[in-house]
Design a protein around this motif. Structure first.
Motif, short mmCIF file in Angstrom:
data_model
loop_
_atom_site.label_atom_id
_atom_site.label_comp_id
_atom_site.label_asym_id
_atom_site.label_seq_id
_atom_site.Cartn_x
_atom_site.Cartn_y
_atom_site.Cartn_z
N ASN A 1 47.07 27.23 39.13
CA ASN A 1 47.23 28.60 38.65
C ASN A 1 47.17 29.62 39.78
OD1 ASN A 1 44.53 28.38 39.29
ND2 ASN A 1 43.81 29.53 37.50
N TYR B 1 55.33 30.30 36.26
CA TYR B 1 54.04 29.84 35.73
C TYR B 1 53.85 30.34 34.31
CZ TYR B 1 48.96 29.51 35.07
OH TYR B 1 47.72 29.24 34.58
N ASN B 2 53.50 29.43 33.42
CA ASN B 2 53.10 29.77 32.06
C ASN B 2 54.15 30.61 31.34
OD1 ASN B 2 51.31 29.58 29.92
ND2 ASN B 2 50.15 31.42 30.52
N ASN C 1 45.06 34.47 41.72
CA ASN C 1 44.80 33.71 40.50
C ASN C 1 45.63 34.32 39.38
OD1 ASN C 1 43.61 32.90 37.95
ND2 ASN C 1 41.87 32.11 39.13
N LEU C 2 46.60 33.58 38.87
CA LEU C 2 47.53 34.13 37.89
C LEU C 2 46.92 34.24 36.50
CD1 LEU C 2 50.87 32.41 38.96
CD2 LEU C 2 49.84 34.54 39.77
N ASP C 3 45.73 33.69 36.31
CA ASP C 3 45.03 33.85 35.04
C ASP C 3 44.13 35.08 35.05
OD1 ASP C 3 46.16 31.54 33.90
OD2 ASP C 3 44.64 30.27 34.84
N SER D 1 42.42 20.95 42.90
CA SER D 1 42.62 22.35 42.55
C SER D 1 42.23 23.19 43.75
CB SER D 1 41.81 22.74 41.33
OG SER D 1 40.42 22.56 41.57
N LEU E 1 53.31 27.97 44.22
CA LEU E 1 52.45 27.84 43.04
C LEU E 1 51.69 26.53 43.14
CD1 LEU E 1 51.58 28.93 40.24
CD2 LEU E 1 53.35 27.45 39.28
#
Length: 362
Positions: free
Chosen positions: A226, A151-152, A247-249, A359, A223
Motif C-alpha cells: 500500500n 491501487y485499490n 501510505n495510500l491508506d 511489507s 507501488l
C-alpha cells in the motif's frame, strides 16, 4: 526515443509516444519479449495526439494514458487504449462542484475551456449517476513528467510540471466511476533536518515542505503493497536524492533516513522481488548508466556487482521486468536519442531475490 512509456501486457511490451531528435510520436509499437520481434499494430477510435513524458497505467488489459504533450503543449486529457480491441477512447473531462462550507462534492460541471475532453453545458450532474464515457471530479492541471500507479481501483498520480513550475499534488482517478479527486495528504513528523539528510553520505539536503515532498518531475514511483515509493526527481533547478513513501491508506508521507543516497532524475525504478533496481538517468552533473539496488526490507541501498556491457549513459528511457529479465528501451544522452533495447539477465546472475513476502515498514 525518449519520454515514451512501455507497458507490459502478458508477453507484449506496448510502447507509446516519446520523441526522437526531430519530432514527437503518437504511434504504438509492440515488442514480443519471447520472440524479440517488433510489430506496429493499427489502432482506431479517438487517437491521442503526439505525446512525451505522459503516464501509461495498466488496468484490466487497458492502458490509461494521462498528461504529456509536445513542445510547449501540456495535456490534462485521459486516453484509454483497449489492448484487446486496439481501440482508443477519450473520456469527457468534468470538474467537481464542492460545498464551500463542507468541502464535499455536491455535483459536477464541465471542465474549463481548453481542458482535456469535450465540454458540455447541461449544468450540474449528479455524482451518483455517472455517464460511463465521462470523467467526473476535480481536474488535475495539465502536466508532464509525473508518475502514476494503480491501487485499490484508482490510479494515483503524483507531481510533474506544467511548463512554468514543478508540482507536488496527489490525485486519484477512480476507474470504475471515472471520478478525479485531489487527495489531502499530510507529512509524518520527523526529526530529520536538512543537515541530517545524507547525499552520498555527507553534505546533503532533503527537499520537503511540511513533511511532504517538494514539487518535482522526472522522478519514479513504485507501488509496493500500500506504499507509493518516490525516488529522486528534479524541480528544474536541483536534482534530488531522497526517497519518500506515501501510505495510500492513511495518506501520510514519510521521508526515509538514508545513510547513503544517490541523486537521480529521468531514471527508471523497477521492482524485482524485495528490491528496486534503479537504472541510469541523470545525477545533476551528467548522464549515467549504473544500476543501484535499493532493499525494500531494510530500506537501504546495497552494493552488488553487474556483468556484461551495460547501456550507454542515458535518461528518459523505460524499463520493465519480464521473464526474469530487466528490459531497457531507448533513452537520451543529452544529444542523441536511442532506439535500442538492452537486457539484464537476472536469473543467470542470481539476482532474483529469495524474499517474496514482505511489507515496507517506515
Amino acid at each position: 526515443m525518449r519520454g515514451h512509456t512501455v507497458t507490459l501486457v502478458d508477453s507484449t511490451a506496448w510502447v507509446f509516444g516519446g520523441c526522437d531528435d526531430k519530432e514527437t510520436a503518437r504511434d504504438i509499437y509492440c515488442f514480443d519479449v519471447e520472440t524479440m520481434q517488433w510489430s506496429h499494430p493499427i489502432t482506431n477510435g479517438d487517437l491521442p495526439p503526439p505525446s512525451r513524458a505522459h503516464t501509461a497505467t495498466l488496468v484490466d488489459r487497458k492502458i490509461y494514458v494521462f498528461g504529456g504533450g509536445q513542445a510547449a503543449s501540456y495535456s490534462d486529457s485521459v486516453y484509454i487504449l483497449d489492448t484487446v480491441t486496439r481501440k482508443w477512447t477519450k473520456p469527457i473531462i468534468s470538474g467537481a462542484i464542492r460545498d464551500p462550507n463542507t468541502g464535499e462534492v455536491i455535483g459536477s460541471a464541465p471542465g474549463p475551456p481548453g481542458s482535456g475532453g469535450s465540454n458540455h453545458s447541461n449544468g450540474t450532474n449528479s455524482r451518483s449517476s455517472p455517464i460511463s464515457s465521462t470523467v467526473y471530479g476535480e481536474i488535475p492541471a495539465p502536466r508532464r513528467a509525473h508518475t502514476a500507479v494503480y491501487y485499490n481501483g484508482k490510479i494515483w498520480m503524483f507531481g510533474g510540471g506544467n511548463g512554468m513550475m514543478a508540482l507536488n499534488d496527489v490525485w486519484t482517478l477512480d476507474v470504475s466511476k471515472m471520478i478525479w479527486e485531489r487527495m489531502n495528504v499530510r507529512g509524518r513528523d520527523s526529526a530529520l533536518s536538512p543537515e541530517d539528510y545524507h547525499d552520498g553520505g555527507k553534505g546533503g539536503r532533503y527537499h520537503g515542505l511540511g513533511g511532504i515532498p517538494s514539487p518535482r518531475g522526472y522522478h519514479t514511483a513504485n507501488l509496493v503493497g500500500n506504499m507509493m515509493i518516490i525516488v529522486g526527481g528534479s524541480d528544474g533547478k536541483d536534482c534530488f536524492a531522497e526517497i519518500w513513501c506515501l501510505n495510500l491508506d492513511t495518506l501520510e508521507w514519510t521521508l526515509l533516513d538514508l545513510p547513503e543516497s544517490h541523486k537521480r532524475l529521468s531514471h527508471t525504478s523497477t521492482q524485482v522481488g524485495s528490491y528496486l533496481f534503479i537504472q541510469g538517468g541523470h545525477n545533476g552533473g551528467e548522464y549515467i548508466n549504473d544500476i543501484r539496488f535499493f532493499n525494500l526490507v531494510n530500506l537501504q541501498y546495497e552494493p552488488r556487482p553487474t556483468a556484461g556491457i551495460p547501456p550507454s549513459p542515458r535518461g528518459y528511457h523505460s524499463a520493465i521486468l519480464a521473464d526474469s529479465r530487466l528490459w531497457v528501451f531507448g533513452g537520451y544522452n543529452g544529444s542523441q536519442a536511442y532506439d535500442d533495447v538492452f537486457i539484464a539477465d537476472l536469473a543467470g546472475g542470481s539476482y532474483l531475490p529469495q524474499v517474496t513476502s514482505f511489507s515496507v515498514e517506515v
